[in-house]
Design a protein around this motif. Structure first.
Motif, PDB file in Angstrom:
ATOM      1  N   LEU A   1       3.448   0.181  -7.040  1.00  0.00           N
ATOM      2  CA  LEU A   1       1.992   0.313  -7.178  1.00  0.00           C
ATOM      3  C   LEU A   1       1.523   1.701  -6.730  1.00  0.00           C
ATOM      4  N   ILE A   2       2.099   2.179  -5.639  1.00  0.00           N
ATOM      5  CA  ILE A   2       1.753   3.515  -5.143  1.00  0.00           C
ATOM      6  C   ILE A   2       2.177   4.569  -6.160  1.00  0.00           C
ATOM      7  N   LYS A   3       3.381   4.415  -6.716  1.00  0.00           N
ATOM      8  CA  LYS A   3       3.878   5.383  -7.702  1.00  0.00           C
ATOM      9  C   LYS A   3       2.981   5.413  -8.931  1.00  0.00           C
ATOM     10  N   GLU A   4       2.563   4.260  -9.376  1.00  0.00           N
ATOM     11  CA  GLU A   4       1.692   4.171 -10.552  1.00  0.00           C
ATOM     12  C   GLU A   4       0.393   4.965 -10.315  1.00  0.00           C
ATOM     13  N   LYS A   5      -0.242   4.750  -9.162  1.00  0.00           N
ATOM     14  CA  LYS A   5      -1.491   5.458  -8.848  1.00  0.00           C
ATOM     15  C   LYS A   5      -1.216   6.937  -8.602  1.00  0.00           C
ATOM     16  N   ALA A   6      -0.120   7.242  -7.935  1.00  0.00           N
ATOM     17  CA  ALA A   6       0.236   8.642  -7.656  1.00  0.00           C
ATOM     18  C   ALA A   6       0.450   9.409  -8.959  1.00  0.00           C
ATOM     19  N   ASP A   7       1.120   8.785  -9.919  1.00  0.00           N
ATOM     20  CA  ASP A   7       1.322   9.406 -11.239  1.00  0.00           C
ATOM     21  C   ASP A   7      -0.017   9.692 -11.917  1.00  0.00           C
ATOM     22  N   GLU A   8      -0.920   8.751 -11.813  1.00  0.00           N
ATOM     23  CA  GLU A   8      -2.250   8.892 -12.426  1.00  0.00           C
ATOM     24  C   GLU A   8      -3.010  10.075 -11.796  1.00  0.00           C
ATOM     25  N   ILE A   9      -3.004  10.156 -10.472  1.00  0.00           N
ATOM     26  CA  ILE A   9      -3.683  11.242  -9.764  1.00  0.00           C
ATOM     27  C   ILE A   9      -3.015  12.580 -10.097  1.00  0.00           C
ATOM     28  N   ALA A  10      -1.694  12.588 -10.081  1.00  0.00           N
ATOM     29  CA  ALA A  10      -0.943  13.814 -10.362  1.00  0.00           C
ATOM     30  C   ALA A  10      -1.262  14.333 -11.759  1.00  0.00           C
ATOM     31  N   LYS A  11      -1.257  13.445 -12.739  1.00  0.00           N
ATOM     32  CA  LYS A  11      -1.530  13.850 -14.125  1.00  0.00           C
ATOM     33  C   LYS A  11      -2.920  14.478 -14.225  1.00  0.00           C
ATOM     34  N   LYS A  12      -3.894  13.869 -13.548  1.00  0.00           N
ATOM     35  CA  LYS A  12      -5.268  14.368 -13.557  1.00  0.00           C
ATOM     36  C   LYS A  12      -5.346  15.784 -12.946  1.00  0.00           C
ATOM     37  N   MET A  13      -4.461  16.072 -11.991  1.00  0.00           N
ATOM     38  CA  MET A  13      -4.445  17.378 -11.315  1.00  0.00           C
ATOM     39  C   MET A  13      -3.454  18.358 -11.940  1.00  0.00           C
TER      40      MET A  13
ATOM     41  N   PHE B   1      -4.784  15.892  -3.265  1.00  0.00           N
ATOM     42  CA  PHE B   1      -3.966  14.739  -3.645  1.00  0.00           C
ATOM     43  C   PHE B   1      -3.955  13.711  -2.510  1.00  0.00           C
ATOM     44  N   SER B   2      -3.770  14.181  -1.296  1.00  0.00           N
ATOM     45  CA  SER B   2      -3.717  13.309  -0.121  1.00  0.00           C
ATOM     46  C   SER B   2      -5.000  12.498   0.019  1.00  0.00           C
ATOM     47  N   ARG B   3      -6.153  13.157  -0.126  1.00  0.00           N
ATOM     48  CA  ARG B   3      -7.442  12.445  -0.009  1.00  0.00           C
ATOM     49  C   ARG B   3      -7.573  11.374  -1.089  1.00  0.00           C
ATOM     50  N   GLU B   4      -7.174  11.721  -2.315  1.00  0.00           N
ATOM     51  CA  GLU B   4      -7.304  10.757  -3.431  1.00  0.00           C
ATOM     52  C   GLU B   4      -6.399   9.540  -3.228  1.00  0.00           C
ATOM     53  N   ILE B   5      -5.141   9.775  -2.887  1.00  0.00           N
ATOM     54  CA  ILE B   5      -4.206   8.646  -2.731  1.00  0.00           C
ATOM     55  C   ILE B   5      -4.582   7.834  -1.484  1.00  0.00           C
ATOM     56  N   GLU B   6      -5.072   8.512  -0.452  1.00  0.00           N
ATOM     57  CA  GLU B   6      -5.463   7.823   0.780  1.00  0.00           C
ATOM     58  C   GLU B   6      -6.641   6.873   0.536  1.00  0.00           C
ATOM     59  N   SER B   7      -7.630   7.320  -0.242  1.00  0.00           N
ATOM     60  CA  SER B   7      -8.770   6.432  -0.510  1.00  0.00           C
ATOM     61  C   SER B   7      -8.324   5.220  -1.339  1.00  0.00           C
ATOM     62  N   TYR B   8      -7.389   5.428  -2.259  1.00  0.00           N
ATOM     63  CA  TYR B   8      -6.835   4.312  -3.035  1.00  0.00           C
ATOM     64  C   TYR B   8      -6.106   3.331  -2.112  1.00  0.00           C
ATOM     65  N   LEU B   9      -5.272   3.862  -1.214  1.00  0.00           N
ATOM     66  CA  LEU B   9      -4.499   3.008  -0.304  1.00  0.00           C
ATOM     67  C   LEU B   9      -5.420   2.214   0.623  1.00  0.00           C
ATOM     68  N   ASP B  10      -6.496   2.874   1.104  1.00  0.00           N
ATOM     69  CA  ASP B  10      -7.458   2.188   1.974  1.00  0.00           C
ATOM     70  C   ASP B  10      -8.190   1.093   1.211  1.00  0.00           C
ATOM     71  N   GLU B  11      -8.594   1.406  -0.018  1.00  0.00           N
ATOM     72  CA  GLU B  11      -9.345   0.461  -0.844  1.00  0.00           C
ATOM     73  C   GLU B  11      -8.503  -0.773  -1.182  1.00  0.00           C
ATOM     74  N   LYS B  12      -7.253  -0.564  -1.572  1.00  0.00           N
ATOM     75  CA  LYS B  12      -6.381  -1.665  -1.994  1.00  0.00           C
ATOM     76  C   LYS B  12      -5.692  -2.361  -0.823  1.00  0.00           C
ATOM     77  N   ASP B  13      -5.658  -1.688   0.327  1.00  0.00           N
ATOM     78  CA  ASP B  13      -5.019  -2.240   1.531  1.00  0.00           C
ATOM     79  C   ASP B  13      -3.589  -2.721   1.238  1.00  0.00           C
ATOM     80  N   LEU B  14      -2.810  -1.862   0.555  1.00  0.00           N
ATOM     81  CA  LEU B  14      -1.445  -2.209   0.153  1.00  0.00           C
ATOM     82  C   LEU B  14      -0.481  -2.270   1.338  1.00  0.00           C
ATOM     83  N   ILE B  15      -0.698  -1.383   2.297  1.00  0.00           N
ATOM     84  CA  ILE B  15       0.212  -1.314   3.451  1.00  0.00           C
ATOM     85  C   ILE B  15      -0.500  -1.959   4.632  1.00  0.00           C
ATOM     86  N   GLU B  16       0.047  -3.068   5.093  1.00  0.00           N
ATOM     87  CA  GLU B  16      -0.637  -3.893   6.086  1.00  0.00           C
ATOM     88  C   GLU B  16      -0.581  -3.335   7.500  1.00  0.00           C
ATOM     89  N   THR B  17       0.416  -2.517   7.808  1.00  0.00           N
ATOM     90  CA  THR B  17       0.526  -1.946   9.149  1.00  0.00           C
ATOM     91  C   THR B  17       0.054  -0.495   9.121  1.00  0.00           C
TER      92      THR B  17
END
Length: 154
Positions: A7-19, A56-72
């Motif tokens: 899931l992270i890779k999928e979103k990371a690819d999307e952000i990377a392509k946009k940049m 890139f870090s800010r974009e992926i971080e907001s996605y990770l916070d929003e989706k709460d993929l990593i529980e710890t």
């Protein structure tokens, strides 16, 4: 953990392509009881700058916070492959033609298991390297390369 990484890779690819970037590598592992998410971004035409890593870090971080993929709690590291980056395929050799590389061989070529030199050309699956010390031109079949990386040319 693999599903999370996908899931992270999928979103990371999307952000990377946009940049106008690409994902070089993603790793998610435990280091001293803490989770570490490392995303290495790359640019096909040039080198990745600090600004791009921050954006890139800010974009992926907001996605990770929003989706709460990593529980710890976890550390997020976004970086580039660096000046001494690994050469992972024939396209990397083509892309970095003219650069200094260190090549470790699976078997000896001209009585050596390691060659440091400039990538001169790529013909079919043969990499032509001009030795840094001595200037000898050496033909290296791609299949005989165990690993290689760029070297900083001082």
């Amino acid at each position: 953990m693999n599903n999370i990484k996908d899931l992270i890779k999928e979103k990371a690819d999307e952000i990377a392509k946009k940049m106008d970037l690409e994902i070089f590598d993603i790793s998610l592992k435990k280091v001293r009881k803490k989770l570490k998410l490392e995303i290495i971004i790359d640019k096909l035409n040039g080198y990745v700058g600090i600004d791009e890593c921050e954006i890139f870090s800010r974009e992926i971080e907001s996605y990770l916070d929003e989706k709460d993929l990593i529980e710890t709690s976890y550390d997020l590291i976004v970086s580039s492959p660096g000046l001494d980056r690994p050469l992972r395929n024939l396209n990397d050799y083509i892309r970095f033609k003219g650069n200094l590389a260190k090549i470790i061989l699976r078997e000896r070529i001209e009585n050596r298991t390691a060659i440091k030199g400039y990538i001169v050309n790529i013909e079919n699956d043969i990499i032509l390297v001009k030795e840094k010390d001595g200037g000898k031109l050496i033909k290296i079949p791609y299949a005989k390369i165990l690993r290689a990386n760029l070297e900083i040319d001082l």
